[in-house]
Enzyme design. Structure first.
Site, PDB file in Angstrom:
ATOM      1  N   ASP A  73      16.458  26.723 -40.341  1.00 12.07           N
ATOM      2  CA  ASP A  73      17.475  27.390 -39.543  1.00 12.07           C
ATOM      3  C   ASP A  73      18.701  27.601 -40.419  1.00 12.07           C
ATOM      4  O   ASP A  73      19.039  26.752 -41.244  1.00 12.07           O
ATOM      5  CB  ASP A  73      17.818  26.596 -38.283  1.00 12.07           C
ATOM      6  CG  ASP A  73      18.310  25.190 -38.574  1.00 12.07           C
ATOM      7  OD1 ASP A  73      19.535  25.004 -38.703  1.00 12.07           O
ATOM      8  OD2 ASP A  73      17.480  24.260 -38.671  1.00 12.07           O
ATOM      9  N   ASP A 162      21.693  26.399 -28.690  1.00  7.97           N
ATOM     10  CA  ASP A 162      22.122  25.210 -29.438  1.00  7.97           C
ATOM     11  C   ASP A 162      23.208  24.526 -28.613  1.00  7.97           C
ATOM     12  O   ASP A 162      24.347  24.973 -28.571  1.00  7.97           O
ATOM     13  CB  ASP A 162      22.651  25.647 -30.804  1.00  7.97           C
ATOM     14  CG  ASP A 162      23.170  24.492 -31.653  1.00  7.97           C
ATOM     15  OD1 ASP A 162      23.159  23.341 -31.176  1.00  7.97           O
ATOM     16  OD2 ASP A 162      23.597  24.753 -32.796  1.00  7.97           O
ATOM     17  N   GLU A 164      25.028  20.922 -28.186  1.00 10.13           N
ATOM     18  CA  GLU A 164      25.192  19.631 -28.860  1.00 10.13           C
ATOM     19  C   GLU A 164      26.666  19.249 -28.854  1.00 10.13           C
ATOM     20  O   GLU A 164      27.469  19.801 -28.103  1.00 10.13           O
ATOM     21  CB  GLU A 164      24.658  19.724 -30.287  1.00 10.13           C
ATOM     22  CG  GLU A 164      25.310  20.827 -31.124  1.00 10.13           C
ATOM     23  CD  GLU A 164      24.900  20.801 -32.584  1.00 10.13           C
ATOM     24  OE1 GLU A 164      25.264  19.814 -33.268  1.00 10.13           O
ATOM     25  OE2 GLU A 164      24.207  21.750 -33.034  1.00 10.13           O
TER      26      GLU A 164
END
Length: 274
Positions: A73, A162, A164
């Site tokens: 990634d 994503d 987090e």
């Protein structure tokens, strides 16, 4: 401090009081300046940024009986990526950061997203969530409009969320567990309505537990991309009996972030095809 006149003497107690008063004025300023100096700039977040800060770095992954397919990634901070070198090393799939919040698009997105495709990789795009700036639906729309869409060409993976640690402030973006779950659901529902695909969820178990109360309701539809820099992926968030992808290091060859897909290449292709 005030200037004393000629011949004026201060007692030790008076000197101590003056010194403490001066410190009380300078310490908050120094603390604020230090915080400003260390805070990252908006848009600079990327997958695993919080993993290094909160989960640390551990040993390399151990072998597994299930065939794993290597992936990477990437994000804007890595610039132009040497895709041919990654292909030669065995990397077969890649995700590129497309967007963050509703204020950032990756300036290297075309080179990274199209470059991986052009060497033969199966590729996808990801969005770095900032739940404290705009709604999940708004960010999903921004993501789809700026590279996060999907097409059934056999080479495009569904978009990834994503979600987090907040690199700019409070860990959970100032949201309760129920509010965070609602925000994520808002994003996922909008993404599916726009693309016809269920988005992948990238997260770390410890953050998921802290900020969603270890909610298990997304596991039935949304593939899990687990982040853990260790010899194994560890305990997964509630609901998921297995991971689809695992980000296992931020210090791999050519680009730092390397991942494994929990299956052979035909399983990567199956996810791309829906």
């Amino acid at each position: 401090m005030p200037v004393l006149g000629p011949g004026t003497r201060r007692t030790p107690r008076a000197l101590l009081t003056a010194l403490l008063a001066a410190l009380s004025l300078t310490l908050p300023l120094a603390t604020a300046q230090a915080a400003t100096a260390t805070a990252p700039s908006r848009g600079s977040a990327h997958m695993g940024m919080g993993v290094l800060a909160h989960d640390g770095r551990h040993s390399a992954p151990t072998s597994t009986a299930v065939t794993q397919t290597e992936g990477v990634d990437v994000a804007g901070y890595q610039g132009n990526v040497a895709w041919s070198a990654l292909w030669s090393s065995g990397v077969r799939w890649a995700y590129t950061k497309a967007t963050e919040g509703t204020y950032y698009t990756n300036p290297y997105f075309a080179q990274q997203y199209n470059g991986s495709y052009n060497v033969g990789m199966i590729r996808g795009a990801y969005h770095f969530a900032t739940p404290d700036t705009t709604s999940g639906a708004t960010q999903a729309g921004y993501f789809v409009d700026h590279g996060g869409g999907w097409s059934k060409d056999g080479k495009t993976l569904p978009g990834a969320l994503d979600i987090e640690w907040n690199p700019y402030g409070a860990e959970c973006y100032g949201k309760s567990a129920s509010a965070m779950v609602g925000w994520i659901a808002d994003f996922l529902n909008t993404y599916k309505a726009r693309t016809g695909r269920d988005a992948v969820i990238y997260t770390a178990s410890s953050w998921w537990s802290d900020c969603t109360g270890n909610y298990g309701g997304f596991a039935a539809n949304n593939p899990l991309w687990i982040a853990r820099y260790a010899s194994d992926p560890g305990t997964l968030p509630a609901g998921w009996g297995y991971y689809t992808m695992w980000q296992y290091t931020s210090s791999g060859p050519t680009v730092g972030d390397h991942d494994t897909f929990n299956g052979a290449l035909d399983r990567v292709q199956a996810l791309a095809n829906g």
